[in-house]
Design an enzyme around this catalytic site. Structure first.
Site, PDB file in Angstrom:
ATOM      1  N   LYS A  68      -2.893   5.821  -4.173  1.00 39.61           N
ATOM      2  CA  LYS A  68      -3.981   6.777  -3.919  1.00 39.61           C
ATOM      3  C   LYS A  68      -3.666   8.119  -4.566  1.00 39.61           C
ATOM      4  CE  LYS A  68      -3.905   4.775   0.688  1.00 39.61           C
ATOM      5  NZ  LYS A  68      -2.478   4.452   0.694  1.00 39.61           N
TER       6      LYS A  68
ATOM      7  N   SER B 129       6.220 -11.236  11.970  1.00 36.24           N
ATOM      8  CA  SER B 129       5.210 -11.595  12.976  1.00 36.24           C
ATOM      9  C   SER B 129       3.829 -11.079  12.604  1.00 36.24           C
ATOM     10  CB  SER B 129       5.614 -11.089  14.367  1.00 36.24           C
ATOM     11  OG  SER B 129       5.547  -9.673  14.435  1.00 36.24           O
ATOM     12  N   ASN B 130       3.787  -9.931  11.916  1.00 34.39           N
ATOM     13  CA  ASN B 130       2.487  -9.394  11.494  1.00 34.39           C
ATOM     14  C   ASN B 130       1.792 -10.289  10.472  1.00 34.39           C
ATOM     15  OD1 ASN B 130       2.647  -7.127  13.140  1.00 34.39           O
ATOM     16  ND2 ASN B 130       3.486  -5.797  11.545  1.00 34.39           N
TER      17      ASN B 130
ATOM     18  N   TYR C  82       2.567   9.875  -0.157  1.00 31.54           N
ATOM     19  CA  TYR C  82       3.641   9.286   0.649  1.00 31.54           C
ATOM     20  C   TYR C  82       5.009   9.581   0.031  1.00 31.54           C
ATOM     21  CZ  TYR C  82      -0.118   6.385   2.669  1.00 31.54           C
ATOM     22  OH  TYR C  82      -1.273   5.920   3.265  1.00 31.54           O
TER      23      TYR C  82
ATOM     24  N   ARG D 270       9.230  -7.822  13.061  1.00 33.06           N
ATOM     25  CA  ARG D 270       7.863  -7.314  13.141  1.00 33.06           C
ATOM     26  C   ARG D 270       7.106  -7.564  11.838  1.00 33.06           C
ATOM     27  NH1 ARG D 270       4.663  -7.191  16.830  1.00 33.06           N
ATOM     28  NH2 ARG D 270       6.246  -6.255  18.179  1.00 33.06           N
TER      29      ARG D 270
ATOM     30  N   ASP E 193       0.842  -1.195   0.000  1.00 34.16           N
ATOM     31  CA  ASP E 193       0.000   0.000   0.000  1.00 34.16           C
ATOM     32  C   ASP E 193       0.883   1.253   0.000  1.00 34.16           C
ATOM     33  OD1 ASP E 193      -2.905   1.197   0.784  1.00 34.16           O
ATOM     34  OD2 ASP E 193      -1.337   2.288   1.841  1.00 34.16           O
TER      35      ASP E 193
ATOM     36  N   LEU F 293      -3.185  -1.251  14.159  1.00 35.82           N
ATOM     37  CA  LEU F 293      -2.672  -1.525  15.506  1.00 35.82           C
ATOM     38  C   LEU F 293      -2.783  -0.291  16.397  1.00 35.82           C
ATOM     39  CD1 LEU F 293       0.477  -3.623  14.496  1.00 35.82           C
ATOM     40  CD2 LEU F 293      -1.734  -4.458  15.330  1.00 35.82           C
TER      41      LEU F 293
ATOM     42  N   LYS G   7       2.449  -1.523   9.257  1.00 38.65           N
ATOM     43  CA  LYS G   7       3.718  -0.975   8.767  1.00 38.65           C
ATOM     44  C   LYS G   7       4.818  -1.223   9.787  1.00 38.65           C
ATOM     45  CE  LYS G   7       4.902   3.113   9.730  1.00 38.65           C
ATOM     46  NZ  LYS G   7       4.978   4.558   9.956  1.00 38.65           N
ATOM     47  N   SER G   8       5.973  -1.643   9.292  1.00 43.91           N
ATOM     48  CA  SER G   8       7.157  -1.736  10.143  1.00 43.91           C
ATOM     49  C   SER G   8       8.385  -1.757   9.250  1.00 43.91           C
ATOM     50  CB  SER G   8       7.126  -2.997  11.009  1.00 43.91           C
ATOM     51  OG  SER G   8       8.288  -3.052  11.823  1.00 43.91           O
TER      52      SER G   8
ATOM     53  N   HIS H 171      -7.718   9.563  -2.044  1.00 44.49           N
ATOM     54  CA  HIS H 171      -7.096   9.552  -0.720  1.00 44.49           C
ATOM     55  C   HIS H 171      -7.901  10.332   0.318  1.00 44.49           C
ATOM     56  CE1 HIS H 171      -2.835   9.347   1.264  1.00 44.49           C
ATOM     57  NE2 HIS H 171      -3.782   9.094   2.131  1.00 44.49           N
TER      58      HIS H 171
END
Length: 285
Positions: A74, A237-238, A49, A234, A44, A186, A228-229, A107
């Site tokens: 977007k 694990s997500n 961004y 992370r 995404d 999160l 996001k990480s 957006h």
């Protein structure tokens, strides 16, 4: 579920990778490439961004076939006038270095939304976009615009987490099988959410971390997520949320955490003007 079917028949990966606020200094390229290497197939991004180019580079340089990667981007609201919107679509395609985007969203829901939407509909007909959608539309804003659209959006990307579950919006969207994509799934690092007794208790039971419990809840609720990480562990694990299932009672416990309030109110006076003046997406063109 690992994929959800949209109301236009396309299947979207239920979990992806968000790139909001990941800088375009090589970091976006590295983290997107890692995410793809780890098995994520949904990226995404957005014109606002300022990292579409690096996303495109990472996709191009990955060993994964383009058709196996779902790319969402977007359009920023400064480009909503019809002719500008058509150019913005082509600009995103050029930066992403692809012939088509899997999903393209408006957006922000302000300004010449109707003109921009018409440009998205036409780009979809031309094969430049597979699925089209909107973002940050509250029930009030949705009812202002969408009844006049020729095409119902496939997605509404909004703030969503266990403390803000968008119940009124979910009811409206369900009538047309419009999927919610969660930004901030999160809670944007909300410590209260990540240390909530219900969440922590379930994490202990399933030998998972709090984030995995939250993402699994959202997945079982039919919400598309893209946490996001920039950290390898992370990111991994997500994704690791499909080897357990919350019970109906546990789902109800998490539903009860809803406060009905988020960190951003798109209905607040002046938000559209503030966002329009926030920055210029063409500054570096």
């Amino acid at each position: 579920m690992k994929n959800f079917k949209l109301n236009d028949g396309n299947e979207i990966p239920a979990i992806g990778f968000g790139t909001f606020e990941i800088p375009a200094d090589g970091t976006t390229y590295k983290t997107v490439k890692k995410a793809l290497d780890f098995g994520i197939r949904h990226i995404d991004t957005a014109a606002a961004y300022f990292n579409e180019q690096e996303v495109g580079n990472a996709v191009k340089d990955s060993e994964v076939d383009r058709e196996d990667i779902w790319i969402t981007s977007k359009m920023w609201l400064q480009d909503y006038a019809y002719e500008d919107a058509k150019k913005a679509i082509d600009t995103s395609l050029e930066k992403l270095q692809t012939d088509y985007m899997d999903l393209y969203l408006l957006h922000q829901p302000y300004g010449k939304v109707d003109e921009a939407w018409r440009a998205l509909e036409e780009a979809k007909d031309e094969g430049k976009i597979k699925s089209i959608g909107v973002s940050n539309m509250t029930p009030k804003i949705w009812m202002k615009w969408v009844p006049d659209f020729d095409t119902i959006p496939s997605v509404n990307q909004v703030e969503f987490n266990p403390y803000f579950q968008q119940n009124e919006l979910k009811e409206i969207l369900a009538k047309d099988n419009v999927k919610i994509q969660a930004w901030g799934p999160l809670g944007r690092g909300n410590n209260s959410l990540l240390t909530d007794d219900v969440i922590v208790g379930l994490a202990r039971k399933y030998n998972k971390d709090a984030g995995q419990i939250i993402l699994r809840f959202e997945n079982q609720e039919g919400i598309i997520v893209f946490p996001k990480s920039t950290k390898d562990e992370r990111i991994k694990s997500n994704m690791d949320i499909f080897d357990f299932e919350l019970t109906e009672d546990e789902i109800l416990q998490i539903r009860a955490l809803d406060t009905g309030k988020g960190s951003h109110d798109p209905d607040a006076p002046g938000v559209g003007e503030m966002l329009l003046n926030a920055f210029d997406v063409h500054a570096n063109d």
